[in-house]
Design a protein around this motif. Structure first.
Motif, PDB file in Angstrom:
ATOM      1  N   SER A 122       0.831  -1.209   0.000  1.00  0.00           N
ATOM      2  CA  SER A 122       0.000   0.000   0.000  1.00  0.00           C
ATOM      3  C   SER A 122       0.866   1.259   0.000  1.00  0.00           C
ATOM      4  O   SER A 122       0.410   2.332  -0.394  1.00  0.00           O
ATOM      5  N   PHE A 123       2.105   1.113   0.425  1.00  0.00           N
ATOM      6  CA  PHE A 123       3.086   2.199   0.320  1.00  0.00           C
ATOM      7  C   PHE A 123       3.154   2.675  -1.135  1.00  0.00           C
ATOM      8  O   PHE A 123       3.153   3.883  -1.417  1.00  0.00           O
ATOM      9  N   SER A 124       3.193   1.717  -2.054  1.00  0.00           N
ATOM     10  CA  SER A 124       3.306   2.062  -3.472  1.00  0.00           C
ATOM     11  C   SER A 124       2.061   2.775  -3.985  1.00  0.00           C
ATOM     12  O   SER A 124       2.146   3.689  -4.807  1.00  0.00           O
ATOM     13  N   LEU A 125       0.899   2.362  -3.518  1.00  0.00           N
ATOM     14  CA  LEU A 125      -0.330   3.052  -3.888  1.00  0.00           C
ATOM     15  C   LEU A 125      -0.287   4.500  -3.412  1.00  0.00           C
ATOM     16  O   LEU A 125      -0.653   5.427  -4.141  1.00  0.00           O
ATOM     17  N   GLY A 126       0.203   4.695  -2.181  1.00  0.00           N
ATOM     18  CA  GLY A 126       0.328   6.049  -1.652  1.00  0.00           C
ATOM     19  C   GLY A 126       1.299   6.888  -2.446  1.00  0.00           C
ATOM     20  O   GLY A 126       1.065   8.072  -2.702  1.00  0.00           O
ATOM     21  N   VAL A 127       2.416   6.279  -2.862  1.00  0.00           N
ATOM     22  CA  VAL A 127       3.396   7.007  -3.682  1.00  0.00           C
ATOM     23  C   VAL A 127       2.776   7.396  -5.017  1.00  0.00           C
ATOM     24  O   VAL A 127       2.980   8.513  -5.520  1.00  0.00           O
ATOM     25  N   GLY A 128       2.020   6.476  -5.629  1.00  0.00           N
ATOM     26  CA  GLY A 128       1.366   6.784  -6.896  1.00  0.00           C
ATOM     27  C   GLY A 128       0.410   7.959  -6.774  1.00  0.00           C
ATOM     28  O   GLY A 128       0.406   8.865  -7.621  1.00  0.00           O
ATOM     29  N   LEU A 129      -0.372   7.974  -5.710  1.00  0.00           N
ATOM     30  CA  LEU A 129      -1.292   9.095  -5.496  1.00  0.00           C
ATOM     31  C   LEU A 129      -0.526  10.383  -5.226  1.00  0.00           C
ATOM     32  O   LEU A 129      -0.938  11.468  -5.653  1.00  0.00           O
ATOM     33  N   SER A 130       0.596  10.260  -4.518  1.00  0.00           N
ATOM     34  CA  SER A 130       1.412  11.441  -4.246  1.00  0.00           C
ATOM     35  C   SER A 130       1.969  12.028  -5.540  1.00  0.00           C
ATOM     36  O   SER A 130       1.921  13.249  -5.753  1.00  0.00           O
ATOM     37  N   PHE A 131       2.491  11.175  -6.422  1.00  0.00           N
ATOM     38  CA  PHE A 131       2.961  11.641  -7.726  1.00  0.00           C
ATOM     39  C   PHE A 131       1.827  12.327  -8.494  1.00  0.00           C
ATOM     40  O   PHE A 131       1.995  13.426  -9.043  1.00  0.00           O
ATOM     41  N   LEU A 132       0.680  11.674  -8.542  1.00  0.00           N
ATOM     42  CA  LEU A 132      -0.435  12.161  -9.349  1.00  0.00           C
ATOM     43  C   LEU A 132      -0.973  13.486  -8.830  1.00  0.00           C
ATOM     44  O   LEU A 132      -1.066  14.474  -9.578  1.00  0.00           O
ATOM     45  N   VAL A 133      -1.309  13.534  -7.549  1.00  0.00           N
ATOM     46  CA  VAL A 133      -1.927  14.729  -6.974  1.00  0.00           C
ATOM     47  C   VAL A 133      -0.964  15.905  -7.003  1.00  0.00           C
ATOM     48  O   VAL A 133      -1.332  17.027  -7.392  1.00  0.00           O
ATOM     49  N   SER A 134       0.283  15.682  -6.605  1.00  0.00           N
ATOM     50  CA  SER A 134       1.225  16.800  -6.516  1.00  0.00           C
ATOM     51  C   SER A 134       1.514  17.407  -7.886  1.00  0.00           C
ATOM     52  O   SER A 134       1.572  18.640  -8.025  1.00  0.00           O
ATOM     53  N   GLN A 135       1.665  16.571  -8.918  1.00  0.00           N
ATOM     54  CA  GLN A 135       1.938  17.123 -10.253  1.00  0.00           C
ATOM     55  C   GLN A 135       0.717  17.839 -10.829  1.00  0.00           C
ATOM     56  O   GLN A 135       0.843  18.911 -11.436  1.00  0.00           O
ATOM     57  N   LEU A 136      -0.462  17.273 -10.660  1.00  0.00           N
ATOM     58  CA  LEU A 136      -1.670  17.918 -11.177  1.00  0.00           C
ATOM     59  C   LEU A 136      -1.919  19.260 -10.498  1.00  0.00           C
ATOM     60  O   LEU A 136      -2.232  20.259 -11.151  1.00  0.00           O
ATOM     61  N   ALA A 138       0.336  21.126  -8.873  1.00  0.00           N
ATOM     62  CA  ALA A 138       1.423  22.062  -9.186  1.00  0.00           C
ATOM     63  C   ALA A 138       1.240  22.694 -10.560  1.00  0.00           C
ATOM     64  O   ALA A 138       1.476  23.895 -10.740  1.00  0.00           O
ATOM     65  N   GLU A 139       0.832  21.898 -11.545  1.00  0.00           N
ATOM     66  CA  GLU A 139       0.643  22.437 -12.890  1.00  0.00           C
ATOM     67  C   GLU A 139      -0.538  23.391 -12.969  1.00  0.00           C
ATOM     68  O   GLU A 139      -0.539  24.333 -13.764  1.00  0.00           O
ATOM     69  N   SER A 140      -1.557  23.173 -12.134  1.00  0.00           N
ATOM     70  CA  SER A 140      -2.765  24.010 -12.189  1.00  0.00           C
ATOM     71  C   SER A 140      -2.690  25.234 -11.286  1.00  0.00           C
ATOM     72  O   SER A 140      -3.195  26.304 -11.647  1.00  0.00           O
ATOM     73  N   PHE A 141      -2.057  25.081 -10.126  1.00  0.00           N
ATOM     74  CA  PHE A 141      -2.106  26.155  -9.124  1.00  0.00           C
ATOM     75  C   PHE A 141      -0.743  26.590  -8.605  1.00  0.00           C
ATOM     76  O   PHE A 141      -0.667  27.426  -7.704  1.00  0.00           O
ATOM     77  N   GLY A 142       0.337  26.043  -9.141  1.00  0.00           N
ATOM     78  CA  GLY A 142       1.668  26.396  -8.670  1.00  0.00           C
ATOM     79  C   GLY A 142       2.214  25.338  -7.725  1.00  0.00           C
ATOM     80  O   GLY A 142       1.459  24.632  -7.057  1.00  0.00           O
TER      81      GLY A 142
END
Length: 386
Positions: A122-136, A138-142
């Motif tokens: 589940s660590f990996s699932l959390g990392v995947g969500l972290s990659f996804l949410v943070s990049q989306l 950052a690109e939309s709101f800084g």
């Protein structure tokens, strides 16, 4: 886990150009999280042998949320960013292994192998969500907004902790930071050192995956399905079933044999990616996805092997050593890949990625050496006893 890879996610697009970071600087910034974790986990994980791990988990989650928020508010360069990101790593040290201890304390002994593997997966699932949410975000709101949003994740963990039934662990004898029995446990130390090799490779590629695929996409024009966001998310999500299946294979064919095979395979894939770094995105895509399977396939089996080899009275101390070694090598892996890129011309040069992936391959090949040492040392010890 939501804040876990925010810094690696935004390094290539935002922090490296804005803060004018070299590869080694960027690796050190990302690795400061693992360094903070490494410094704090010996005390925090061992503390769970004395008090309910749930209490440590609540405190660690609170610090993780606060430090993540502070990075978004106050980080202005390498040194302030590294200090705040290290503080977030300290918070995570109060969450990951104490969370595993909270789980294993509430399980029957026969449930541990698969339960530990699902936890680490589940660590990996959390990392995947972290990659996804943070990049989306950052690109939309800084990029600062990415830290504000992901800081909510550890707060949710605090709420979950309140729902866990309180439990007092069996009193542990001796000093709080007594790691002597752990170092004398040869079987456990083999898995711990193997985990260090795994973490070197894992954190090295996680730190530099977005930068690598940014280079690949810019050079080859891979289209919308091959964006760094999609690749980093897919890479992390594939890790969850891979870790579970790796442990299942280990249960059937033998843990050390399965781990050694996986590690050699992962080193071979890493070298192949480095050799083909100047190739088409459509050539590199299946290699990256294959690497997404080989890199985490040993994780669950290593951690389950450590947990099963640990003596019950100092399981928390064993987990502390496990995490200290693992995240120490994680910080080293993030820096070493960046240093290799600097030495070979930088992440925008195709030929620089071969030594970078070569560093990852060399790191994971330390794993089979550690496992072989552990098996030989354990066999010799048993022979002497007889």
């Amino acid at each position: 886990m939501l804040p876990h890879v925010v810094v690696p996610s935004i390094l290539a697009q935002f922090l490296i150009p804005e803060w004018r970071l070299t590869g080694a600087n960027a690796g050190s910034l990302a690795g400061s999280y693992a360094a903070g974790y490494m410094l704090a986990v010996p005390f925090l994980a061992t503390l769970t042998d004395r008090i309910d791990a749930r209490i440590v988990l609540i405190a660690g989650s609170a610090l993780s949320a606060l430090a993540t928020l502070m990075f978004g508010l106050f980080a202005e360069g390498l040194w302030s960013g590294a200090a705040l990101w290290a503080l977030a790593g300290i918070g995570f040290a109060g969450a990951y292994m104490p969370g595993l201890k909270a789980l294993t304390d509430r399980l029957d002994p026969g449930d541990s192998s698969r339960a530990v593997t699902f936890y680490t997966s589940s660590f990996s699932l959390g990392v995947g969500l972290s990659f996804l949410v943070s990049q989306l975000v950052a690109e939309s709101f800084g990029w600062r907004a990415a830290f504000y949003v992901t800081a909510a994740g550890p707060l949710a963990m605090m709420f979950v902790c309140l729902l866990l039934k309180p439990m007092t662990p069996t009193p542990s004898k001796g000093r709080l930071l007594n790691f002597g029995p752990v170092f004398q446990n040869r079987s456990a130390m083999g898995f711990i050192l193997g985990y260090g090799a795994h973490c070197f490779e894992l954190y090295g590629i996680r730190t530099w995956l977005v930068a690598f695929w940014t280079f690949v996409a810019a050079k080859g024009g891979g289209g919308t399905l091959l964006t760094p966001i999609a690749i980093s998310f897919a890479f992390s999500i594939l890790a969850m079933p891979s870790s579970v299946l790796g442990n299942e294979v280990a249960l059937r064919v033998g843990r050390r044999r399965a781990l050694t095979t996986i590690m050699f395979a992962s080193a071979a894939v890493a070298l192949l990616i480095g050799i083909c770094a100047d190739g088409s995105p459509w050539l590199l895509l299946p290699l990256i996805l294959l690497y997404a399977i080989t890199v985490p396939a040993d994780s669950g089996a290593l951690t389950a092997g450590m947990a099963m080899s640990a003596n019950p009275e100092n399981r928390g101390a064993t987990m502390a050593v496990h995490s200290t070694v693992g995240f120490g090598f994680s910080a080293l892996g993030a820096w070493a890949v960046g240093a290799a890129l600097d030495a070979a011309g930088g992440p925008h040069v195709a030929s620089a990625w071969l030594p970078a992936f070569g560093v990852l391959a060399a790191g994971i090949l330390l794993g089979p050496v550690a496992l072989a040492w552990s098996r030989t040392a354990s066999a010799n010890h048993q022979a002497i006893q007889k």
